[in-house]
Design an enzyme around this catalytic site. Sequence first.
Site, mmCIF file in Angstrom:
data_model
loop_
_atom_site.group_PDB
_atom_site.id
_atom_site.type_symbol
_atom_site.label_atom_id
_atom_site.label_comp_id
_atom_site.label_asym_id
_atom_site.label_seq_id
_atom_site.Cartn_x
_atom_site.Cartn_y
_atom_site.Cartn_z
ATOM 1 N N GLU A 1 -42.024 21.198 9.077
ATOM 2 C CA GLU A 1 -41.364 21.196 7.534
ATOM 3 C C GLU A 1 -42.537 21.100 6.514
ATOM 4 O O GLU A 1 -42.504 20.509 5.573
ATOM 5 C CB GLU A 1 -40.598 20.264 7.430
ATOM 6 N N ASP B 1 -37.427 11.756 11.415
ATOM 7 C CA ASP B 1 -36.912 12.534 10.248
ATOM 8 C C ASP B 1 -36.231 11.963 9.246
ATOM 9 O O ASP B 1 -35.675 10.648 9.419
ATOM 10 C CB ASP B 1 -35.931 13.570 10.844
ATOM 11 N N ASP C 1 -41.101 15.217 6.538
ATOM 12 C CA ASP C 1 -40.252 14.683 5.316
ATOM 13 C C ASP C 1 -39.763 13.446 5.779
ATOM 14 O O ASP C 1 -39.036 12.737 4.930
ATOM 15 C CB ASP C 1 -39.003 15.528 4.848
ATOM 16 N N HIS D 1 -33.561 13.037 7.999
ATOM 17 C CA HIS D 1 -32.352 13.898 8.148
ATOM 18 C C HIS D 1 -32.071 13.849 9.532
ATOM 19 O O HIS D 1 -32.689 13.687 10.361
ATOM 20 C CB HIS D 1 -32.459 15.278 7.578
ATOM 21 N N HIS E 1 -37.559 23.040 11.016
ATOM 22 C CA HIS E 1 -37.226 22.445 11.771
ATOM 23 C C HIS E 1 -35.938 23.074 12.711
ATOM 24 O O HIS E 1 -35.697 22.555 13.814
ATOM 25 C CB HIS E 1 -36.522 20.967 11.333
ATOM 26 N N ASP F 1 -40.545 15.483 11.853
ATOM 27 C CA ASP F 1 -40.341 16.252 10.682
ATOM 28 C C ASP F 1 -41.133 15.515 9.360
ATOM 29 O O ASP F 1 -40.893 14.260 9.285
ATOM 30 C CB ASP F 1 -38.928 16.307 10.162
ATOM 31 N N HIS G 1 -31.715 24.849 9.464
ATOM 32 C CA HIS G 1 -32.945 23.692 9.854
ATOM 33 C C HIS G 1 -32.042 22.138 9.873
ATOM 34 O O HIS G 1 -32.573 21.308 10.091
ATOM 35 C CB HIS G 1 -33.995 23.645 8.940
ATOM 36 N N ASP H 1 -30.199 16.350 10.851
ATOM 37 C CA ASP H 1 -30.339 17.902 11.679
ATOM 38 C C ASP H 1 -29.368 17.955 12.551
ATOM 39 O O ASP H 1 -29.531 18.825 13.692
ATOM 40 C CB ASP H 1 -31.664 18.212 11.887
HETATM 41 N N1 LIG Z 1 -28.160 17.661 5.868
HETATM 42 C C1 LIG Z 1 -28.716 18.917 4.863
HETATM 43 C C2 LIG Z 1 -30.308 18.822 4.920
HETATM 44 S S1 LIG Z 1 -30.897 19.180 6.301
HETATM 45 C C3 LIG Z 1 -32.527 19.190 5.884
HETATM 46 C C4 LIG Z 1 -33.178 19.532 7.241
HETATM 47 S S2 LIG Z 1 -34.784 19.143 7.764
HETATM 48 N N2 LIG Z 1 -35.232 19.874 8.941
HETATM 49 O O1 LIG Z 1 -34.786 17.787 7.875
HETATM 50 O O2 LIG Z 1 -35.578 19.279 6.650
HETATM 51 C C5 LIG Z 1 -28.091 20.333 5.274
HETATM 52 O O3 LIG Z 1 -27.515 20.171 6.217
HETATM 53 O O4 LIG Z 1 -28.477 20.915 4.735
HETATM 54 MN MN LIG Z 2 -35.756 16.367 7.414
HETATM 55 MN MN LIG Z 3 -35.611 17.955 10.002
HETATM 56 MN MN LIG Z 4 -36.642 23.594 6.524
#
Ligand SMILES: N[C@@H](CSCCS(N)(=O)=O)C(=O)O
Ligand SMILES: [Mn+2]
Ligand SMILES: [Mn+2]
Ligand SMILES: [Mn+2]
Length: 306
Positions: free
Chosen positions: A271, A122, A228, A124, A99, A226, A139, A126
């Site tokens: 993803e 998503d 997920d 998340h 992502h 995404d 990501h 991001d």
């Molecule tokens: N907030 C966490 C997880 S981020 C997940 C990224 S995604 N693109 O949604 O899979 C981080 O910053 O590593």
């Molecule tokens: Mn995600």
């Molecule tokens: Mn994402």
């Molecule tokens: Mn990723």
Amino acid sequence: MAANSKFISEPKTAAPRLGVDKGPIHMVEAGLIDQITELGWKVKFDGHHQFEDINAENDPPIGILKNPRLVSRVCEAVATSVGDVARAGQLPITLGGDHSLAMGTISGTLSAHPEACVIWVDAHADINTADSTDSGNIHGMPVSFLIGLGTPVAEFSWVKPLLRTDRIVYIGLRDVDAAEKRILRENNIKAFSMHEVDKYGIGKVVELALDHVNPNRDRPIHLSFDVDALDPSVAPSTGTPVRGGLTFREGHYICEAISETGLLAALDLMEVNPSLADEASVLQTVAVGCSLVRSALGQYIFPTMK
Ligand SMILES: N[C@@H](CSCCS(N)(=O)=O)C(=O)O
Ligand SMILES: [Mn+2]
Ligand SMILES: [Mn+2]
Ligand SMILES: [Mn+2]
């Protein structure tokens, strides 16, 4: 919907969990191009973009950011491709892939459609900045770069802060870091988490989300999806699965409702990571990814039913 759609699949981003770069290949090999052609789209697919292999030795972390030079160069190339396709009046579809690519796709879209809004689907947000990220995985950061938050990182100086905070809205959040919650709050960024999806239902959530970023339904829409965001039982083969996600139908409803607006200007399907699960789970996730793309391109809109 533009007469054409164009595939840009970017397998070559460095992902913390290797394998996400193979997602696009699996979706294309599952027949996605023919599936979209059968919907009446003229598809221009110029192959899987290959990027110079920047090996890890030549790409040490910047601060704690991992693979910064590879990610930056791939995203900058994607920004150019997506912008060119959008300016030609076509609909760029980017299959991911990490992502982090959305730094490129959304930069490209905004270069062609400055008034565009972003629907970010998503688990998340991001939106970590170079200062707030704990993982250093880029990501988890694309939105902060697109808005221009946090300490600038020279390697990413090509990313211009073109995304306004009132032109992005989230659907599906359920795994947001404390720092990200603060960033969302301080910047008044609208988010419909899974709590709101449960509370209002997906139909109302999509309507409220569009009302927020596209009140007159006159702005191009960039949908960055995404996988997920879906429940892991629906899309298991992805890098950061989180329980309690969107159902198959809720995910598809989002795509269908945006298709119905006739304003879709760019689509990211991100993803899908075929290296993380057993074959049946990979096939299931790839099939769901392909199905979401089709539904964003009108597969389930039957004009006679209007
Ligand atoms: N907030 C966490 C997880 S981020 C997940 C990224 S995604 N693109 O949604 O899979 C981080 O910053 O590593
Ligand atoms: Mn995600
Ligand atoms: Mn994402
Ligand atoms: Mn990723």
